[in-house]
Design an enzyme around this catalytic site. Sequence first.
Site, short mmCIF file in Angstrom:
data_model
loop_
_atom_site.label_atom_id
_atom_site.label_comp_id
_atom_site.label_asym_id
_atom_site.label_seq_id
_atom_site.Cartn_x
_atom_site.Cartn_y
_atom_site.Cartn_z
N CYS A 190 0.73 -1.27 -0.08
CA CYS A 190 0.08 0.00 0.07
C CYS A 190 0.90 1.40 0.18
O CYS A 190 1.99 1.20 0.34
CB CYS A 190 -0.87 0.09 1.17
N ARG B 37 2.63 2.33 -8.13
CA ARG B 37 2.71 1.01 -7.18
C ARG B 37 1.01 0.11 -7.48
O ARG B 37 1.00 -0.97 -6.93
CB ARG B 37 2.74 1.23 -5.95
N TRP C 48 -3.73 -1.48 -1.84
CA TRP C 48 -3.76 -2.42 -2.72
C TRP C 48 -4.11 -3.80 -1.77
O TRP C 48 -3.56 -4.27 -1.23
CB TRP C 48 -2.17 -2.58 -3.12
N ASN D 264 0.04 -0.29 6.39
CA ASN D 264 0.36 -1.22 5.54
C ASN D 264 1.15 -2.41 5.73
O ASN D 264 1.88 -2.53 6.92
CB ASN D 264 1.65 -0.58 4.57
N GLY D 265 0.80 -3.76 5.49
CA GLY D 265 1.12 -5.01 6.14
C GLY D 265 -0.12 -5.75 6.26
O GLY D 265 -1.09 -5.44 6.07
N GLU E 203 11.23 -21.68 -16.09
CA GLU E 203 10.92 -20.29 -15.80
C GLU E 203 12.26 -19.69 -16.29
O GLU E 203 11.99 -18.68 -16.80
CB GLU E 203 10.52 -20.46 -14.46
N LYS F 33 12.53 -16.19 -18.74
CA LYS F 33 13.01 -14.95 -18.33
C LYS F 33 14.21 -14.77 -19.66
O LYS F 33 14.04 -13.40 -20.05
CB LYS F 33 13.81 -14.92 -17.03
N GLU G 83 12.48 -13.67 -22.98
CA GLU G 83 11.66 -12.63 -23.27
C GLU G 83 12.27 -11.33 -23.02
O GLU G 83 12.02 -10.22 -23.44
CB GLU G 83 10.41 -12.77 -22.11
N HIS H 111 17.64 -37.47 -27.08
CA HIS H 111 16.71 -38.01 -27.94
C HIS H 111 16.66 -36.85 -29.00
O HIS H 111 15.39 -36.92 -29.53
CB HIS H 111 15.64 -38.18 -27.02
N LYS I 154 2.12 -6.76 -20.18
CA LYS I 154 2.00 -7.43 -18.76
C LYS I 154 0.79 -8.39 -18.68
O LYS I 154 0.86 -9.35 -18.13
CB LYS I 154 1.99 -6.36 -17.71
C1 AGP Z 1 6.05 -13.83 -17.69
O1 AGP Z 1 7.20 -13.20 -17.49
C2 AGP Z 1 4.92 -13.21 -18.43
N1 AGP Z 1 4.90 -12.05 -18.04
C3 AGP Z 1 3.98 -14.06 -19.01
O2 AGP Z 1 4.43 -15.46 -19.22
C4 AGP Z 1 2.76 -14.06 -17.66
O3 AGP Z 1 3.31 -15.01 -16.84
C5 AGP Z 1 1.52 -14.76 -18.56
O4 AGP Z 1 0.91 -13.76 -19.42
C6 AGP Z 1 0.35 -14.93 -17.24
O5 AGP Z 1 -0.11 -13.85 -16.91
P1 AGP Z 1 -0.96 -13.99 -15.55
O6 AGP Z 1 -0.05 -14.70 -14.45
O7 AGP Z 1 -1.09 -12.40 -15.21
O8 AGP Z 1 -2.29 -14.65 -15.97
#
Ligand code: AGP
Length: 615
Positions: free
Chosen positions: A9, A34, A81, A107-108, A487, A491, A494, A510, A610
Amino acid sequence: MSYSNGDMCGIAGYVGERNGVEVAYDQLKRLEYRGYDSAGIAVQVDGRLDLVKKAGTLNMLAKELELHPITGTCAIGHSRWATHGGPTDLNAHPHFDGEQDVVLVHNGIIENYLELKEELMQKGHTFLSQTDTEVAAHVIGEEYRKGGTLLEAVRHAVRRFRGAYAFVVMSKSEIGTIVAVRNASPLVLGLGQGENLLASDIPALLPYTRQVVAMEEGHLAELKKDSLRIVDGDGRDVPVRPQIIEWDVAAAERGGYEHFMLKEIHEQPQVIRQCLAGRLTEDRVFLENIFSDTVWNEIDRVNIIACGTAFHAGLMGKHLFEKLLRLPTDVYFSSEFRYGDPVLSPKSLAVFVSQSGETADTLAALRLCKSRRIRTLGIVNVVGSSIARECDRTIFTQAGPEISVASTKAYTAQVLVLSLLALHIAQVQETPGLRVADWVEELRLLSDHAQTVLTLEPETVKLAEQLKNMPLCFFLGRGADAYVGYEGALKLKEIAYIPTQESPAGEMKHGPLALVEAGVGAIFGATDPSTVDKVVSNIKEIQARAGTVLSITSDTSGAIRKASDHTLEFQPTRFDFLNALLSVIPMQLLAYHIANAKGCSIDQPRNLAKSVTVE
Ligand code: AGP
């Protein structure tokens, strides 16, 4: 220097000669990056406390302030938040105590708020909201009415709280005084000329002063317009040592970090604490708002449905559910699930993992399950989002706003919630041989482990320079290490635009091994002692074809280090699964520093958004 630490928050406070409402509003505006879902401001006026608060954006608060103007030279403000209790007018801060003697923002999370609420209700207190904050206001009000200063009342009250918090409090009788206390949630004080301020983050202070004091754990502050006093938890005065902040406003928003992604990577120890807050007792886990024991005993299969990073977190969930609980679990990409005509057992549980809670394919998959009358559970970061609202039950990851497109801290929190869920089911089903108490003990230490893993950062910077020109990078491992590798690979591709090939290490021969040649990199996750020998053989296979191997490992035998060209090593916890989870942190750092070394646009990678709210 960084003061921002995964808190949720925005807090603002002003005492001086100006219109405190305008200053507090301006401060909240400066914390807008934020994210928030409601906001409010309170002021002292003529021996009473006035407040205005509203769910929604700051513009909604501005409109409310136009309709119900308040003014005063001593004010506190808050942008919320939500973590517990939806984003409503009543749940918005500030909150009064029952007699309206004090008003506060927070906050917390107060972990023991339900116990305190019960105790207060027995004494006749009534509550208007579902928040832990209002309970805290009542406790502080009760202490204040015993006599003494507000500072003393807050000091005594916080001894009754368990959890992480920063509070900012005003009383109706101590005119021109704001009291603040900090325990694990950040709070910074700003020293002005004939005025003093406070905030949860530095950008909210910079237009007014560059003389800033970062409050220490357990300390309390008493702000008046011409003085600032800081005391420790025993009431002893401690010296006030301001620092001059040279950052520009944009850098300050990122807590001094160059990018939000790096800030969010560093927030993970705090996120772990925040995610676990209120969910661990001495020897058990506690999940709020969860299905009844009868339901958990009936479930015959779990389907985890998600996209991207959340999908990878789901793979970790599968690993744990099957290993610990012997509960059959499948993980689906949301986009495949919704069009794949999945076979669903009526006794199954569908789990939807999403940071934003708005991903279109995941939402569509959820609606499909609902139309088939399948039980649904959300694991979501954004309270009030569509997935959070539409699932039968939702557990919040409590990771705080994630701004960087590349998800980091949300992943860690998602895996943690899946772990808590597995432990909850184990408790209900009394899974033989599984000692939840041992997990609880280790989970309590996880934040400290994560902090230690972050100290590998200088090594990742050096490795980034050496690896930044890889034409291709493999991410390899076995079991949970393979899943974390997925994962790590996401990273790297992307944000650093390096092609990756992620796979269980045993699959290499394989086919994918054909791609290995000089210059190609292979990043191994190697945290499971039971597969060390096999991983060493896989490392040799890469090196025999002139590939370069970097291992991220908690192996204590030395075998992985000896076999690899480079290693990033950390001390293991007692559980291999948690070691695998921790190994994501060096992968995130490595991806970040490679992208940075290549000059990539880190917080907004090309072609990506995002929140993917279209199909
Ligand atoms: C990962 O770094 C990405 N931003 C993307 O794969 C993300 O995790 C995916 O679009 C899912 O989003 P969400 O968790 O908001 O559903």
